[in-house]
Design a protein around this motif. Sequence first.
Motif, short mmCIF file in Angstrom:
data_model
loop_
_atom_site.label_atom_id
_atom_site.label_comp_id
_atom_site.label_asym_id
_atom_site.label_seq_id
_atom_site.Cartn_x
_atom_site.Cartn_y
_atom_site.Cartn_z
N THR A 1 -6.72 2.35 -7.04
CA THR A 1 -7.40 3.62 -6.75
C THR A 1 -6.54 4.80 -7.15
O THR A 1 -7.02 5.78 -7.71
CB THR A 1 -7.76 3.70 -5.27
N ASP B 1 0.83 -1.20 0.00
CA ASP B 1 0.00 0.00 0.00
C ASP B 1 0.87 1.25 0.00
O ASP B 1 2.03 1.23 0.41
CB ASP B 1 -0.92 0.01 1.22
N GLY C 1 -11.82 6.57 4.32
CA GLY C 1 -10.39 6.74 4.49
C GLY C 1 -9.95 8.18 4.58
O GLY C 1 -8.75 8.45 4.66
N ASP D 1 -18.10 5.90 -1.91
CA ASP D 1 -17.07 5.78 -0.87
C ASP D 1 -15.92 6.77 -1.07
O ASP D 1 -14.77 6.48 -0.75
CB ASP D 1 -16.52 4.36 -0.81
N CYS E 1 -8.51 7.96 0.50
CA CYS E 1 -7.90 7.04 -0.45
C CYS E 1 -7.61 5.74 0.28
O CYS E 1 -7.15 5.75 1.43
CB CYS E 1 -6.61 7.64 -1.01
N ASP E 2 -7.88 4.60 -0.37
CA ASP E 2 -7.60 3.31 0.26
C ASP E 2 -6.16 2.87 0.07
O ASP E 2 -5.77 1.76 0.46
CB ASP E 2 -8.55 2.23 -0.25
N THR F 1 -4.37 1.92 -2.47
CA THR F 1 -4.04 0.86 -3.41
C THR F 1 -3.63 1.47 -4.74
O THR F 1 -4.03 2.58 -5.08
CB THR F 1 -5.22 -0.10 -3.63
#
Length: 265
Positions: A236, A138, A183, A179, A230-231, A233
């Motif tokens: 994304t 990540d 985050g 979503d 933001c996740d 990844t």
Amino acid sequence: MDRVTHLALCWRVERRDGVAIGLTDHDRDLEIDGMVYRAAPGMTPSAIVRGDGLDPSTMDAKGALSSTAITGRDLIAGRWDGARVAIFATDWADGGASVALGEGTIGAVDLADHGFTAELRGAAAALDRPATEATSPDCRAELGDRRCRAAMAGRRRFARVVAADEEMLTLDRAEPSPDAWGGGLLRWFGGANGGFESAVTVSSGMTVTLRSLPPFAVEPGALVEVIEGCDKTIATCAGRFGNAANFRGEPYLPGIDLLTRYPGG
């Protein structure tokens, strides 16, 4: 000995939300460099030890919860966590000439009957942190910071709280995409929670779920700022933000599971 009686200790404390206060152990308020240091005779520091080594420098400051500037409620809520502190001695009878004694940030805070003890961490305490980052699939950057460089214009929106049910808040405006606020951060403006930040776990339409409740009760109509999240990844980063060139992770680096692989496995 006459000069010794003219010395007073002063504290300049700057919170992370920009609020700054001045305190002194003198029996009267002092004005130094345009800032008023309020008399707080109950404020006492531990011994100040300064050396030329690399040991992390820390000290403790004790005070009474009698000042309206520092209250037990704010200390418990964490409003003073991470605040920058500068301590100096001043000759109040000689035009405010001062000598710096140390500076740092507020660490652990312990509350007792009618008082508190705050740990002050010096700059050398940062040497206790890891010197380098560990690899990870990540991204290790924060959305919009100098390493991420994603443009945040249009990704911050003001809204008002319509209703609150435990960690779930209903706002008066919807997220820009599914979503999008997950985050991210929710900043509180005004009210009892003014100046605090709450991490957003997930969002859906006009609702956001917080990772934990804010320190004080949520009031309907409270003004908040919601910042997109933001996740972390690579999918994304590339798909939603078009920022794969600045991705700070190693998504394709083989992991420990490589050791368990074998032909035909």
